[in-house]
Design a protein around this motif. Sequence first.
Motif, short mmCIF file in Angstrom:
data_model
loop_
_atom_site.label_atom_id
_atom_site.label_comp_id
_atom_site.label_asym_id
_atom_site.label_seq_id
_atom_site.Cartn_x
_atom_site.Cartn_y
_atom_site.Cartn_z
N ALA A 171 0.84 -1.20 0.00
CA ALA A 171 0.00 0.00 0.00
C ALA A 171 0.87 1.25 0.00
CB ALA A 171 -0.93 0.00 1.20
N GLY A 172 1.94 1.24 0.78
CA GLY A 172 2.87 2.37 0.79
C GLY A 172 3.54 2.56 -0.56
N ALA A 173 3.89 1.45 -1.19
CA ALA A 173 4.52 1.55 -2.51
C ALA A 173 3.54 2.11 -3.54
CB ALA A 173 5.01 0.17 -2.95
N LEU A 174 2.27 1.73 -3.45
CA LEU A 174 1.26 2.28 -4.36
C LEU A 174 1.08 3.78 -4.15
CD1 LEU A 174 -1.48 -0.48 -4.43
CD2 LEU A 174 -0.03 0.26 -6.31
N VAL A 175 1.07 4.22 -2.91
CA VAL A 175 0.94 5.65 -2.63
C VAL A 175 2.14 6.40 -3.18
CG1 VAL A 175 0.90 7.37 -0.78
CG2 VAL A 175 -0.58 5.34 -0.63
N LEU A 176 3.31 5.86 -2.97
CA LEU A 176 4.54 6.49 -3.48
C LEU A 176 4.54 6.54 -5.01
CD1 LEU A 176 7.25 7.73 -2.71
CD2 LEU A 176 8.23 5.44 -2.80
N ALA A 177 4.12 5.47 -5.65
CA ALA A 177 4.08 5.45 -7.11
C ALA A 177 3.04 6.44 -7.64
CB ALA A 177 3.76 4.04 -7.60
N GLY A 178 1.91 6.55 -6.96
CA GLY A 178 0.89 7.52 -7.37
C GLY A 178 1.38 8.94 -7.23
N ALA A 179 2.05 9.22 -6.13
CA ALA A 179 2.59 10.57 -5.93
C ALA A 179 3.65 10.89 -6.98
CB ALA A 179 3.18 10.69 -4.53
N ALA A 180 4.48 9.92 -7.32
CA ALA A 180 5.49 10.14 -8.35
C ALA A 180 4.84 10.38 -9.72
CB ALA A 180 6.44 8.94 -8.41
N ALA A 181 3.78 9.65 -10.00
CA ALA A 181 3.09 9.82 -11.29
C ALA A 181 2.46 11.21 -11.37
CB ALA A 181 2.03 8.74 -11.46
N VAL A 182 1.82 11.65 -10.30
CA VAL A 182 1.20 12.98 -10.30
C VAL A 182 2.28 14.06 -10.42
CG1 VAL A 182 -0.08 14.64 -8.89
CG2 VAL A 182 -0.87 12.27 -9.07
N GLY A 183 3.37 13.89 -9.69
CA GLY A 183 4.46 14.85 -9.77
C GLY A 183 5.05 14.93 -11.17
N THR A 184 5.25 13.79 -11.80
CA THR A 184 5.78 13.77 -13.17
C THR A 184 4.81 14.42 -14.15
OG1 THR A 184 6.96 11.73 -12.67
CG2 THR A 184 6.61 12.26 -15.00
#
Length: 90
Positions: free
Chosen positions: A66-79
């Motif tokens: 779940a933490g990895a999904l949140v981190l990946a989502g934040a990275a995608a939004v940032g990109t």
Amino acid sequence: MSSEVQLPRTAVPLGITDPVERARIELKATLAAIEDKANVPRRMSRASERAKLHARAFTKENPVAAGALVLAGAAAVGTLVWSIIRAYTR
């Protein structure tokens, strides 16, 4: 203790012999079904509640994933934001 099963609003009970009463009950069930289908805010509310329950259960079972999904989502939004700003400034 009553063993009656509660019917949904959109169901027509069996055993109604009076045609006028049956037509009224069928109309009521049909209108309830149309209301359930057409009420988009209520449907969205129910869907979001189900999604929240699934997310909470997933988080309890797999906190690292779940933490990895949140981190990946934040990275995608940032990109995405970075690329939009970069395209705008060029």
